[in-house]
Design a protein around this motif. Structure first.
Motif, PDB file in Angstrom:
ATOM      1  N   GLU A 113       1.454  -1.272   0.180  1.00  0.00           N
ATOM      2  CA  GLU A 113       0.030  -0.371  -0.030  1.00  0.00           C
ATOM      3  C   GLU A 113       0.770   1.248   0.219  1.00  0.00           C
ATOM      4  O   GLU A 113       0.845   2.330  -0.850  1.00  0.00           O
ATOM      5  CB  GLU A 113      -0.923  -0.175   1.071  1.00  0.00           C
TER       6      GLU A 113
ATOM      7  N   ASP B 117      -7.684  11.724  -4.123  1.00  0.00           N
ATOM      8  CA  ASP B 117      -8.835  10.154  -3.936  1.00  0.00           C
ATOM      9  C   ASP B 117      -7.544   9.246  -5.421  1.00  0.00           C
ATOM     10  O   ASP B 117      -7.431   8.033  -5.147  1.00  0.00           O
ATOM     11  CB  ASP B 117     -10.317  10.606  -5.098  1.00  0.00           C
ATOM     12  N   LYS B 118      -7.119   9.904  -6.024  1.00  0.00           N
ATOM     13  CA  LYS B 118      -6.183   8.577  -6.620  1.00  0.00           C
ATOM     14  C   LYS B 118      -4.757   8.161  -5.440  1.00  0.00           C
ATOM     15  O   LYS B 118      -4.678   7.246  -5.942  1.00  0.00           O
ATOM     16  CB  LYS B 118      -5.472   9.738  -8.013  1.00  0.00           C
TER      17      LYS B 118
ATOM     18  N   SER C 147      -7.351   5.516  -3.610  1.00  0.00           N
ATOM     19  CA  SER C 147      -7.139   4.266  -5.115  1.00  0.00           C
ATOM     20  C   SER C 147      -5.524   3.504  -5.399  1.00  0.00           C
ATOM     21  O   SER C 147      -5.842   2.489  -5.181  1.00  0.00           O
ATOM     22  CB  SER C 147      -7.507   5.125  -6.265  1.00  0.00           C
TER      23      SER C 147
ATOM     24  N   ALA D   1      -5.029   1.169  -2.649  1.00  0.00           N
ATOM     25  CA  ALA D   1      -5.830   0.585  -1.923  1.00  0.00           C
ATOM     26  C   ALA D   1      -5.568  -1.006  -3.245  1.00  0.00           C
ATOM     27  O   ALA D   1      -5.405  -2.112  -2.802  1.00  0.00           O
ATOM     28  CB  ALA D   1      -7.808   0.823  -2.987  1.00  0.00           C
ATOM     29  N   TYR D   2      -5.006  -0.314  -4.760  1.00  0.00           N
ATOM     30  CA  TYR D   2      -4.709  -1.278  -5.082  1.00  0.00           C
ATOM     31  C   TYR D   2      -3.352  -2.162  -4.527  1.00  0.00           C
ATOM     32  O   TYR D   2      -3.188  -2.568  -4.820  1.00  0.00           O
ATOM     33  CB  TYR D   2      -3.919   0.038  -6.209  1.00  0.00           C
TER      34      TYR D   2
ATOM     35  N   ALA E 166      -9.512  -1.037  -8.512  1.00  0.00           N
ATOM     36  CA  ALA E 166      -9.028   0.130  -7.793  1.00  0.00           C
ATOM     37  C   ALA E 166      -8.227   0.928  -9.272  1.00  0.00           C
ATOM     38  O   ALA E 166      -7.720   2.125  -8.835  1.00  0.00           O
ATOM     39  CB  ALA E 166      -8.330   0.143  -7.020  1.00  0.00           C
ATOM     40  N   LEU E 167      -7.757   0.200  -9.895  1.00  0.00           N
ATOM     41  CA  LEU E 167      -7.366   1.099 -11.204  1.00  0.00           C
ATOM     42  C   LEU E 167      -8.298   1.658 -12.094  1.00  0.00           C
ATOM     43  O   LEU E 167      -7.378   2.666 -12.738  1.00  0.00           O
ATOM     44  CB  LEU E 167      -6.435   0.280 -11.921  1.00  0.00           C
ATOM     45  N   GLU E 168      -9.610   1.918 -11.614  1.00  0.00           N
ATOM     46  CA  GLU E 168     -10.096   2.187 -13.149  1.00  0.00           C
ATOM     47  C   GLU E 168     -10.123   4.136 -12.910  1.00  0.00           C
ATOM     48  O   GLU E 168     -10.663   4.242 -14.102  1.00  0.00           O
ATOM     49  CB  GLU E 168     -11.763   2.222 -12.146  1.00  0.00           C
ATOM     50  N   VAL E 169      -9.920   4.501 -11.773  1.00  0.00           N
ATOM     51  CA  VAL E 169      -9.658   6.035 -11.786  1.00  0.00           C
ATOM     52  C   VAL E 169      -8.871   6.837 -12.599  1.00  0.00           C
ATOM     53  O   VAL E 169      -8.437   7.526 -12.770  1.00  0.00           O
ATOM     54  CB  VAL E 169      -9.185   6.679 -10.351  1.00  0.00           C
TER      55      VAL E 169
ATOM     56  N   LYS F  98      -0.541   2.302 -16.823  1.00  0.00           N
ATOM     57  CA  LYS F  98      -1.241   1.800 -16.052  1.00  0.00           C
ATOM     58  C   LYS F  98      -1.553  -0.098 -16.175  1.00  0.00           C
ATOM     59  O   LYS F  98      -2.125  -0.761 -16.113  1.00  0.00           O
ATOM     60  CB  LYS F  98      -2.855   2.300 -16.332  1.00  0.00           C
TER      61      LYS F  98
END
Lengths: 231, 231
Positions: A85, A100-101, A104, A107-108, A206-209, A216
């Protein structure tokens, strides 16, 4: 054995290995300070603290057959997941991303760290020594109550249960063969693998953002790889 | 034994002691970061690095009878003196002092740290186990070439020299009695004490730049105490 090679501990003994570890840690500390970014230092100080706590938790649960799945997961959240993390989140922080990134990426890292540790604990019973590059049954020898072992104890025959319980208490490899059989017949590795896969899926989500990029894609690959690795 | 009590290592074993040490270090790291003062972090990162290097140097010189006085002093400069230097200097930094006062406090810490270690190494041969609160001859048992031992080897009779050389190489307490005699007859402790006293004097001189105060008096007391302590 680690990654198929003798450990520093075996080659040079404990004192030298511990001291050189301290030296490397202190070098890393110097590099962190050179960034002059207090948030980076906070993240690393907190992560180091949580990881040290996780190592103590792991030591306390050693030889304890009453360890629950929740306690087991809590320990790996503290230990391995926190390291991943911090590593993932710091990339986002240093690159100047918004809150927020950063969350994320935290979380990833947390999810693939958890997946990584689950697989690691499964491989201790699954792999051949050659593929894994470390000794089979190391966790068993030390009486470490990892998930595959606990699951087989919870779901095996009465006899298997008793053998596993006693081996967790005493440590040792006398019953490695029977315990591997119990792990196989109860589907303990399959169960552990399923948990790892759902963690990896959460990591991917979590990578969606992030915008699409080569980086990526690499992070996606890493999440997928974390559950299929054989060593 | 340390300070007359069993060590954590004896009471709870190595893994728990090392891990709780890591935990305490990580707590200290969090406290440092909370100060949000990059200079403080730099000093601590550099000190940690130098100390780790000193511990490695000490390990390398272990069982080496060719260790010179210069190497011995260099190791304690890295190890103990650096710790005292950082501790003394950081007080001046946090209190917002100018560069030359910080440098003076660094020197104060470095000199009394060196004195402290010299006395520590002498006490290993001088004190009774009761006064010292640790085991007599610990350094000898490990084959640590500290100054009192080296001095007795350089200045003892041929026979004493040979015994000391062999004991540094092999470690062990078989010849403790003869070696303590050689240390006594050569004046090795007196020599070590004299060095410690000149370090303490340099430490006192470094305090000159400070205005008179209760704190300055306490620092003076500490410098004086560093060479007269018996445990």
């Amino acid at each position: 054995m680690r990654r198929g090679r003798k450990t520093a501990n075996i080659l040079w003994g404990s004192p030298a290995s511990v001291l050189v570890g301290d030296f490397l840690y202190s070098k890393a500390f110097q590099l962190m300070v050179a960034l002059e970014n207090n948030l980076v230092l906070e993240v690393l100080a907190d992560a180091t603290n949580v990881i040290a706590e996780g190592e103590v938790m792991q030591l306390l649960s050693c030889n304890d057959p009453e360890t629950t799945e929740k306690q087991y997961l809590n320990t790996i959240q503290h230990k391995t997941a926190k390291l991943f993390e911090a590593a993932a989140g710091l990339g986002a922080i240093i690159a100047g991303n918004c809150e927020d990134k950063i969350l994320s990426m935290n979380a990833y890292g947390r999810h693939i760290g958890t997946a990584f540790q689950l697989i690691d604990d499964a491989l201790d019973y699954e792999s051949s020594s050659e593929t894994l590059g470390k000794n089979i049954g190391d966790d068993l020898a030390e009486g470490k109550p990892t998930l595959p072992l606990l699951y087989a104890m919870w779901n095996g025959t009465e006899q298997e249960s008793t053998i596993i319980r006693e081996t967790i208490i005493s440590g040792g490899l006398q019953h490695l063969h029977e315990i591997k059989d119990a792990i196989k017949s109860t589907g303990a590795v399959r169960y552990t693998l399923k948990l790892a896969q759902s963690e990896a899926t959460l990591g991917l989500a979590a990578l969606e953002v992030l915008p699409d990029s080569l980086f990526k894609m690499a992070l996606k690959e890493l999440a997928l790889f974390s559950t299929v690795r054989k060593s």
